[in-house]
Design a protein around this motif. Sequence first.
Motif, short mmCIF file in Angstrom:
data_model
loop_
_atom_site.label_atom_id
_atom_site.label_comp_id
_atom_site.label_asym_id
_atom_site.label_seq_id
_atom_site.Cartn_x
_atom_site.Cartn_y
_atom_site.Cartn_z
N VAL A 27 1.09 -5.96 -1.87
CA VAL A 27 1.84 -7.26 -1.88
C VAL A 27 1.81 -7.37 -3.40
N GLY A 29 2.11 -10.47 -6.50
CA GLY A 29 2.05 -11.74 -6.79
C GLY A 29 3.07 -11.98 -8.11
N GLY A 30 2.51 -12.19 -9.36
CA GLY A 30 3.43 -12.23 -10.30
C GLY A 30 3.68 -11.02 -11.11
N MET A 31 2.97 -9.78 -10.58
CA MET A 31 2.97 -8.51 -11.26
C MET A 31 2.30 -8.28 -12.37
N THR A 104 0.06 -15.46 -10.67
CA THR A 104 0.04 -16.30 -9.54
C THR A 104 -1.60 -16.70 -9.09
N SER A 108 -4.83 -13.85 -8.57
CA SER A 108 -5.77 -14.33 -9.27
C SER A 108 -7.16 -14.19 -8.39
N ASP A 117 -11.30 -16.75 -14.89
CA ASP A 117 -11.67 -18.17 -14.92
C ASP A 117 -11.20 -18.98 -13.72
C1 LIG Z 1 -3.24 -9.27 -20.47
C2 LIG Z 1 -3.75 -10.15 -19.37
C3 LIG Z 1 -4.90 -10.78 -19.71
C4 LIG Z 1 -5.52 -11.79 -18.87
N1 LIG Z 1 -6.41 -12.83 -19.04
C5 LIG Z 1 -7.08 -13.30 -18.19
C6 LIG Z 1 -8.27 -14.37 -18.64
O1 LIG Z 1 -8.43 -14.54 -19.52
N2 LIG Z 1 -8.65 -14.97 -17.59
C7 LIG Z 1 -8.43 -14.97 -16.16
O2 LIG Z 1 -8.90 -15.70 -15.34
N3 LIG Z 1 -7.22 -13.98 -15.91
C8 LIG Z 1 -6.58 -13.34 -16.71
N4 LIG Z 1 -5.86 -12.38 -16.25
C9 LIG Z 1 -5.66 -12.31 -14.73
C10 LIG Z 1 -4.36 -13.14 -14.68
O3 LIG Z 1 -4.76 -14.39 -14.69
C11 LIG Z 1 -4.11 -13.06 -13.05
O4 LIG Z 1 -5.19 -13.03 -12.31
C12 LIG Z 1 -3.44 -11.49 -12.62
O5 LIG Z 1 -2.38 -11.29 -13.72
C13 LIG Z 1 -3.19 -11.41 -11.36
O6 LIG Z 1 -2.18 -12.36 -11.01
P1 LIG Z 1 -0.87 -11.88 -10.62
O7 LIG Z 1 0.05 -13.09 -10.20
O8 LIG Z 1 -0.30 -10.99 -11.89
O9 LIG Z 1 -0.97 -10.94 -9.56
P2 LIG Z 1 -0.46 -9.09 -9.17
O10 LIG Z 1 -0.50 -8.31 -10.41
O11 LIG Z 1 1.03 -9.40 -8.58
O12 LIG Z 1 -1.47 -8.75 -8.11
C14 LIG Z 1 -2.75 -8.53 -8.44
C15 LIG Z 1 -3.27 -8.12 -7.25
O13 LIG Z 1 -3.55 -8.88 -6.27
C16 LIG Z 1 -2.71 -8.66 -4.74
N5 LIG Z 1 -2.07 -9.75 -4.31
C17 LIG Z 1 -1.40 -10.46 -5.18
N6 LIG Z 1 -0.82 -11.68 -4.38
C18 LIG Z 1 -1.68 -11.40 -3.07
C19 LIG Z 1 -1.54 -12.35 -2.11
N7 LIG Z 1 -1.03 -13.21 -1.84
N8 LIG Z 1 -2.37 -11.50 -0.82
C20 LIG Z 1 -2.88 -10.52 -1.07
N9 LIG Z 1 -2.83 -9.61 -2.08
C21 LIG Z 1 -2.26 -10.15 -3.06
C22 LIG Z 1 -1.89 -7.50 -5.45
O14 LIG Z 1 -1.53 -6.48 -4.17
C23 LIG Z 1 -2.63 -6.85 -6.71
O15 LIG Z 1 -3.54 -5.93 -5.99
C24 LIG Z 1 -5.27 -11.71 -17.27
C25 LIG Z 1 -4.10 -10.78 -17.11
C26 LIG Z 1 -3.59 -9.89 -17.97
C27 LIG Z 1 -2.58 -8.79 -17.67
#
Ligand SMILES: Cc1cc2nc3c(=O)[nH]c(=O)nc-3n(C[C@H](O)[C@H](O)[C@H](O)COP(=O)(O)OP(=O)(O)OC[C@H]3O[C@@H](n4cnc5c(N)ncnc54)[C@H](O)[C@@H]3O)c2cc1C
Length: 267
Positions: A27, A29-31, A104, A108, A117
């Motif tokens: 799946v 989310g925001g990738m 997303t 997260s 966080d």
């Molecule tokens: C450089 C960097 C710095 C960051 N710093 C912080 C920070 O300081 N504090 C913090 O809290 N977070 C931090 N993050 C994490 C960020 O906030 C997100 O939590 C992270 O990017 C995942 O969210 P996404 O939408 O990109 O998910 P994705 O990358 O698209 O997916 C993440 C995982 O979740 C799964 N997934 C996504 N949506 C669903 C769904 N609805 N149901 C089931 N599975 C799902 C995907 O298959 C994958 O395994 C950081 C990330 C990066 C890349």
Amino acid sequence: MLTISNYVKAKTPEEAYELNQARSSRVMGGMMWMRLGNARVKTVIDLSELGLDQIEESDNVIKIGAMCTLRQLEECEALKEMYGDGIAESVRHIVGVQFRNQATVGGSIYGRFGFSDVLTAFLALDTFVELYDGGTIRLSEFVNRKPDKDILLSLIVRKSKRKFRYESIRQTKTDFPVIACSVVTGMVHGKETWYFCVGARPMKAALLEKQWEIPKDVSEEMLAEYARQAASEFTYGTNMRGSAEYRRHLAEVLIRREMSSILAEGR
Ligand SMILES: Cc1cc2nc3c(=O)[nH]c(=O)nc-3n(C[C@H](O)[C@H](O)[C@H](O)COP(=O)(O)OP(=O)(O)OC[C@H]3O[C@@H](n4cnc5c(N)ncnc54)[C@H](O)[C@@H]3O)c2cc1C
């Protein structure tokens, strides 16, 4: 490198769930996180047409769709009205606005990252996750489950008269937190109850509940003692951002500040 063979925009949650049962499906989310990994994904499943990008408020709950962005959380008036600036504060330091416009809530929470966080903030509140197959369960239960192939549909926060504070420490702006702490208090079954959540220990966020009746005119020394006790009930680890002992000390300081801020405002 991430290699994806097929991209499918799911039309229903059922379709998303069925497609996700294959071992090589993922799946999206925001990738923002996933794109940094190394994997060969046969089918990536986009949830963006399932209407999961809304925050809905009713009399009893605030329901946050899994495809809502961290920026939506930051700007949500309903969350602000219930919990002050705490939720916005919990995401404010995550990289930058453009990043938070893409990452997303679903990604997260589903990721259950140690540094999260978002998890540290919502775990201290009366929060549930809605799963396609697993139904609606407490976030505190979900956080300790092994990742499976279910789909996270929404995060549901039960409204209650609770005070909420959030603080984190970072070595540099926008880095992962060295420690993150939220403190919540309110009356639960007629008793004054305090919830402490510590994340980035560096293990994932954990929750502590205490039924403490703290007098309004509590001395600084007594407050420091409450904070010391709460912080000492978590376990901490060492990594490149800090030692276990340093983290325990920071948690104690943040918990004291947050308790003090809540007490100053009045419960
Ligand atoms: C450089 C960097 C710095 C960051 N710093 C912080 C920070 O300081 N504090 C913090 O809290 N977070 C931090 N993050 C994490 C960020 O906030 C997100 O939590 C992270 O990017 C995942 O969210 P996404 O939408 O990109 O998910 P994705 O990358 O698209 O997916 C993440 C995982 O979740 C799964 N997934 C996504 N949506 C669903 C769904 N609805 N149901 C089931 N599975 C799902 C995907 O298959 C994958 O395994 C950081 C990330 C990066 C890349």
